[in-house]
Design a protein around this motif. Structure first.
Motif, short mmCIF file in Angstrom:
data_model
loop_
_atom_site.label_atom_id
_atom_site.label_comp_id
_atom_site.label_asym_id
_atom_site.label_seq_id
_atom_site.Cartn_x
_atom_site.Cartn_y
_atom_site.Cartn_z
N UNK A 13 0.85 -1.25 -0.16
CA UNK A 13 0.00 -0.05 -0.05
C UNK A 13 0.79 1.23 0.04
N UNK A 14 2.29 0.95 -0.58
CA UNK A 14 2.67 2.54 -0.77
C UNK A 14 3.71 2.54 0.58
N UNK A 15 4.07 1.51 1.04
CA UNK A 15 5.35 1.70 2.17
C UNK A 15 6.45 0.84 2.04
N UNK A 16 7.52 1.31 2.25
CA UNK A 16 8.88 0.72 1.94
C UNK A 16 9.15 -0.31 3.28
N UNK A 49 13.28 -4.51 3.76
CA UNK A 49 13.94 -5.36 4.37
C UNK A 49 14.42 -6.59 3.11
N UNK A 50 13.64 -6.50 1.97
CA UNK A 50 14.00 -7.08 0.84
C UNK A 50 15.19 -6.67 0.09
N UNK A 51 15.25 -5.37 -0.03
CA UNK A 51 16.42 -4.78 -0.36
C UNK A 51 17.71 -5.07 0.22
N UNK A 52 17.61 -4.97 1.41
CA UNK A 52 18.83 -5.39 2.64
C UNK A 52 19.27 -6.74 2.24
N UNK A 111 18.64 -8.50 -0.46
CA UNK A 111 19.22 -8.65 -1.87
C UNK A 111 20.68 -8.11 -1.89
N UNK A 112 20.97 -7.33 -0.86
CA UNK A 112 22.32 -6.50 -1.07
C UNK A 112 23.18 -7.61 -0.42
N UNK A 113 22.86 -8.06 0.66
CA UNK A 113 23.52 -9.22 1.39
C UNK A 113 23.79 -10.25 0.65
N UNK A 114 22.80 -10.73 -0.12
CA UNK A 114 22.84 -11.77 -1.13
C UNK A 114 23.76 -11.62 -2.27
N UNK A 115 23.51 -10.55 -2.74
CA UNK A 115 24.74 -10.12 -3.74
C UNK A 115 26.06 -9.99 -3.41
N UNK A 116 26.34 -9.89 -2.34
CA UNK A 116 27.66 -9.88 -1.75
C UNK A 116 28.14 -11.33 -1.64
N UNK A 117 27.08 -11.96 -0.91
CA UNK A 117 27.37 -13.49 -0.93
C UNK A 117 27.74 -14.05 -1.96
N UNK A 118 26.79 -13.66 -3.35
CA UNK A 118 27.08 -14.30 -4.65
C UNK A 118 28.61 -13.95 -5.13
N UNK A 119 29.29 -12.64 -4.88
CA UNK A 119 30.24 -12.60 -5.54
C UNK A 119 31.18 -13.20 -4.74
N UNK A 122 8.47 -11.87 -1.44
CA UNK A 122 8.98 -11.48 -0.17
C UNK A 122 9.36 -12.95 0.59
N UNK A 123 10.76 -12.84 1.15
CA UNK A 123 11.17 -14.07 1.68
C UNK A 123 12.68 -13.93 1.64
N UNK A 124 13.17 -13.80 2.97
CA UNK A 124 14.71 -13.53 2.61
C UNK A 124 15.57 -14.79 2.49
N UNK A 125 15.25 -15.97 3.07
CA UNK A 125 16.54 -17.14 2.84
C UNK A 125 16.47 -17.52 1.50
N UNK A 126 15.10 -17.69 1.15
CA UNK A 126 14.75 -18.06 -0.52
C UNK A 126 15.65 -17.37 -1.31
#
Lengths: 647, 379
Positions: free
Chosen positions: B45-48, B54-57, B59-67, B355-359
């Motif tokens: 409903x328009x809320x970050x 949380x999803x962005x964060x 993703x950032x962690x995941x990307x770091x992990x990927x590299x 939405x879902x962090x570990x996945x």
């Protein structure tokens, strides 16, 4: 471990081949998904879009304002008042029961109300507002509003509800509205969706009931977007409904107030009619009740009090009540005889106090008899023997035909409830109803308005108006709809000979203005407004021979419910008739004593359109009348909350 | 060819590895995840802060992990395959035990701030182990029954554990993912043919058994099948989710109702709108154009992964890349088929968007393996 290059190569080829197969299958799957997407989003899009709209957009009805009912001068008889409600929304309330208990300390609520509301709240969606109490007073609502912080989930709302500012004065003619019931719905074939709104008010009886469809108006609509749980997100658009038709009645508010006050607590009915056009100026049944009680939902104690009252306040005696018209029916018999040519105005009949028929005696009300009477005296003194004779000559069928011609035994279709047809009996009627031959004794009884004859006060007023005007004037109640006057065809001639009518009118004039007239005491002395009338006293029991020998017991000595009905019909001015009045006082005793004075007061009030000057009354009555006027004025103020604020 | 057989010296080292990263895949994954952020913002409903942030964060962690994973030589990962599988299996058993002792069907365990779903880990670990197995196995023995039975057991073991949770979606992904690796490795088609025939026979038997004494599945399970076959039959209960999802999807039309304008999701008619059913919101708000574009992005990821796998001469790396690419394919294909009413509803999220962090993090780590295989491929 080393592998042969051949094996390695073969393995790599195989992986490549298999991967291509996998890739191909995946491509096919993706193509399927894309096609499915296209099918749903392009080909079937319209269908789904419709479903989505239905899902999220709900149409709510906006109840229209009910049409006003006005009197002939534009005074409001039935209006719409603010209805203050308290509603609760479970979602916001948390512990609903606790909130309701807190609320019960602020507004009148019983333990029953709480448990009923609680059940309703739990049954419905948590986002749906449920009405806790309505028809609240402004003070209650303000108390709730002030305490709003302590009452989460409770909100106050305002809507429209029927209001009868005149209280009981128009209760019978207007009827009342009430919440639509399952029974109401079952009677209607294609119910207006409005009727599905909980607690929607519809007219139950009277004008409110009969003209319900005009008064109701057309529903407006409000398109709102709702969530899956029914919470209203926003209003998309709003189309206001059409308010119901404003009805202007022929009734005169002040006259009605007066008549109601004049009848007081008697079990009585009065109808005032304009003889020139049939306008019903006043139509009152007494005692009355407060229709506002029914709008709010009447308590069982109040309802019981109304139904158990032996004066039957809920009955509309003006149109539902059918009474033996007694001597007022002699007008019919006289006209029937003269029209048939079986008697002329000058011919006399000898009255010895009774008529013998076979071995049965039919008594005149005057034991000693009236001696020789002609038509005028027969009416003036209400001689029964004269009409026994005349009735035999003319025969019942012609009397019945005349009765119908004058409006008795026919249904006058006013927008009121349970309108009685009365009975104008004839041979065929008796045969059909009882399977018995008509007897000559029946004719004698009918000739003086006893026996099978029944007429409502409305019919008596119509009869009087027709005799007075010589036209077939019809009663009407609705004067204009939404300001457009209702077409009222000018009444045509009644088709009776002017000579006969004149004779009857002269007899009625003598009733009032001759010293020997039965209603001489109720005359009007103002020359330009001289009135003509006819008394009637109808027995509600048979007088046995033994009783008659002992001397008929005076009405005053009888228990109320066994006393005679008192009737009176009259019109004025005699020379140029304007107003006709009929009065019936149930168990009032004699027509001249109980009904005539009331009828005269009403007639004068209608003619002067205000309290009449004392000079219109006979000199010896003026003190009494003055006292009575003062008392009535007082009563009225209490009764209709100072509604009588005439300049 | 195995890594032992090519000259390790040709493999890039140090900072130069960055140049050899499969950048198109990185860009595609970022694009898909960004669509996810957008949609999560919309359904909240328009809320970050509800889901998008949380999803962005993560993703950032995941990307770091990927590299991080990508820069570790692929043979290190091969040697760790068996360990990864074993750890995942133990965790699955642990969840099974704690779930039994604790609170009903528990799929995850707490690891500090992280909630780890061992079944997610297993999807990748299984593919790794199977790739390593076929890398090790003599090519000639691939279709021999004994050597087929071993990977089948390796697949079935976690599948059964996951099914007991119960998590039908993951179980199917494990079976299909493992099957694809075996297929790619060259196991005889006869095996696959036999399995498919058996499955068809089983389905037939299940339907035939309905109402008889030997009924194979419970009544409520039949009811679910009915609901899938005709969602309209029970629109307010079991069929509700799928009906509403299809309404949302279909009503999007060609170009959609506009961002944040989806009435279905806005008004809470959609079930699980931020997880398994997020695709319907996308389809509703961006229409066919949006939904098809996302499908194409996914397809491109798979194409790049398969091409990378095909061009990799190292058997482990190739099978791993193909396996992970196919697992990714299975994720979105199953999810989309499910919300579009092509298959029954099984709980499979839309990769990188739901939405879902570990996945998401595990998926990114898996692509780290793909990148590692790509960077360290024999030249």
């Amino acid at each position: 471990m080393r592998r042969s290059p051949k094996d390695t190569l073969e393995s790599a080829r195989r992986i490549s081949r298999r991967t291509l197969v996998i890739g191909g299958l995946q491509a096919a799957t993706i193509a399927t998904l894309a096609l499915r997407m296209r099918f749903m989003q392009v080909e079937q899009a319209d269908e789904f879009r419709l479903l989505a709209e239905e899902n999220s957009i709900k149409i709510r009805l906006l109840p229209p304002a009910r049409g006003l009912i006005l009197d002939r001068n534009g005074g409001v008889l039935a209006g719409n008042g603010q209805n203050y409600r308290v509603v609760v929304t479970r979602e916001d309330a948390g512990d609903v029961e606790d909130i309701l208990r807190r609320l019960a300390r602020l507004i009148p609520m019983t333990e029953d109300d709480i448990s009923r509301t609680l059940k309703e709240v739990m049954r419905r969606s948590p986002t749906l507002p449920i009405t806790v109490a309505d028809q609240l007073r402004w003070e209650d609502i303000s108390r709730v509003a002030v305490n709003a912080p302590a009452l989460p989930g409770i909100t106050t709302e305002v809507g429209l509800s029927r209001l009868y500012p005149q209280g009981g004065d128009f209760a019978h003619v207007l009827g009342y509205v009430g919440p639509v019931s399952d029974y109401d719905l079952s009677k209607i074939e294609n119910p207006d969706p409005l009727l599905q709104i909980p607690k929607f008010q519809i007219g139950k009886v009277g004008v409110e009931g009969r003209l319900e469809e005009d008064l109701r108006g057309k529903a407006g609509t409000r398109r709102i977007e709702v969530t899956s749980t029914g919470r209203v997100m926003r209003e998309l658009d709003r189309k206001e409904g059409t308010p119901g038709t404003t009805l202007q009645l022929t009734l005169d508010r002040y006259l009605q107030n007066y008549v109601q006050a004049r009848l007081g607590d008697e079990s009585a009915a009065a109808v005032v009619m304009d003889v020139r056009n049939g306008d019903i100026l006043s139509i009152v049944s007494a005692p009355t009740f407060d229709p506002n009680l029914f709008v709010r939902g009447i308590s069982s104690a109040d309802y019981k009090a109304l139904t158990e009252n032996d004066h039957r306040p809920l009955a509309d005696k003006t149109v539902q009540g059918a009474y033996p018209p007694g001597s007022t029916f002699k007008i019919v018999t006289a006209l029937a005889a003269m029209e048939a040519g079986v008697i002329d105005a000058g011919e006399t009949v000898y009255c010895p106090g009774y008529t013998e028929l076979g071995n049965r005696r039919f008594h005149c009300w005057k034991r000693g008899g009236h001696g020789h009477v002609a038509l005028a005296q027969s009416l003036e003194q209400s001689c029964d023997v004269y009409y026994y004779e005349v009735a035999q000559r003319v025969g019942i069928d012609r009397i019945a035909a005349m009765a119908r011609r004058l409006g008795i035994g026919v249904r006058h279709d006013l927008p009121m409830s349970a309108i009685s047809e009365g009975i104008a009996p004839d041979r065929a009627w008796k045969l059909g109803k009882y399977g018995k031959e008509w007897l000559i004794g029946d004719t004698l009884n009918a000739g003086i308005g006893q026996g099978y004859v029944l007429a409502s006060p409305l019919q008596l007023a119509v009869m009087t108006a027709r005799v007075a005007s010589g036209t077939d004037v019809r009663p009407r109640l609705v004067r204009a709809e939404d300001g457009k006057p209702q077409a009222a065809p000018a009444p045509g001639p009644l088709g009776l000979s002017e000579a006969a009518l004149r004779s009857v009118r002269k007899g009625m004039f003598d009733v009032m203005n001759s010293q020997r007239g039965t209603a001489y005491g109720s005359r009007i002395v103002e020359d330009s407004l001289r009135m003509a009338g006819k008394t009637g006293t109808s027995q509600v029991r048979n007088i046995t021979k033994a009783e008659r020998d002992r001397g008929v017991i005076s009405n005053d000595d009888l228990p109320w419910e066994r006393r005679d009905h008192a009737l009176f019909v009259c019109f004025a001015p005699y020379d140029a008739p304007e107003i006709a009045v009929s009065v019936v006082v149930e168990h009032g005793g004699g027509g001249s004593a109980a009904a005539a004075p009331i009828a005269r007061d009403i007639l004068l009030q209608a003619l002067y359109k205000d309290l009449p000057p004392l000079s219109a009354y006979p000199a010896n009555q003026r003190d009494r009348i003055e006292a009575q006027q003062k008392e009535l004025n007082l009563l009225e103020r209490e009764g209709s909350q100072g509604a009588r604020s005439r300049a | 060819m195995s890594y032992l057989e090519y000259n390790v010296k040709t493999v890039p080292t140090g900072i130069r590895k960055v140049l050899y990263v499969n950048w198109p895949i990185v860009l595609l994954l970022t694009a898909i995840a960004s669509i996810g952020f957008l949609m999560l913002y919309s359904v909240a409903g328009g809320r970050m802060e509800t889901w998008s942030e949380p999803q962005m964060k993560r993703f950032a962690v995941g990307m770091a992990g990927m590299f991080a994973v990508a820069f570790v030589p692929i043979w290190v990962w091969r040697n760790l395959s068996a360990l990864a599988y074993l750890v995942s299996l133990l965790l699955l058993v642990a969840v099974e035990l704690f779930g039994a002792i604790g609170m009903g069907a528990q799929r995850w365990i707490e690891l500090g701030p992280l909630r780890l779903q061992p079944s997610e880990l297993m999807k990748i670990a299984l593919v790794m182990l199977l790739a390593a197995y076929y890398d090790w196995l003599d090519v000639k023995k691939v279709s021999r029954p004994v050597w087929v039975a071993i990977p089948v057991a390796l697949i079935l073991l976690p599948t059964v554990l996951v099914l007991k949770q119960p998590d039908l979606g993951t179980a199917i992904l494990l079976l299909a993912g493992g099957g694809i690796v075996m297929f790619a490795a060259g196991v005889s088609l006869w095996y696959f043919g036999t399995v498919i025939a058996l499955v068809i026979a089983l389905v037939f038997a299940v339907f035939e058994s309905r109402g008889t004494e030997w009924q194979l599945i419970k009544d409520y399970q039949f009811k679910r099948i009915d609901t899938f076959l005709d969602p309209g039959s029970d629109p307010l209960n079991a069929g509700y989710n799928i009906m509403q999802a299809q309404i949302a999807l279909g009503s999007g039309g060609w170009a959609g109702k506009g961002y944040m304008q989806g009435t279905q999701s806005r008004l809470n008619f959609l079930p699980e709108k931020h997880t398994d059913f997020i695709f319907t919101t996308l389809a509703e708000e961006f229409g066919f154009v949006g939904a098809f574009s996302l499908l194409m992005l996914y397809a491109l990821v798979v194409i790049f992964a398969l091409v990378s796998g095909l061009s990799n001469k190292d058997r482990f790396a190739a099978l791993l890349t193909i396996g992970i690419g196919s697992t990714f394919f299975l994720f979105f294909a199953v999810n989309m088929s499910m919300v579009m009413g092509l298959i029954p509803v099984v709980g499979v999220p839309l990769p990188l968007v739901s939405y879902g962090g570990t996945a998401m993090m595990i998926l990114l780590l898996a692509f780290g393996l793909v990148q590692s295989a790509h960077i360290h491929r024999p030249r």
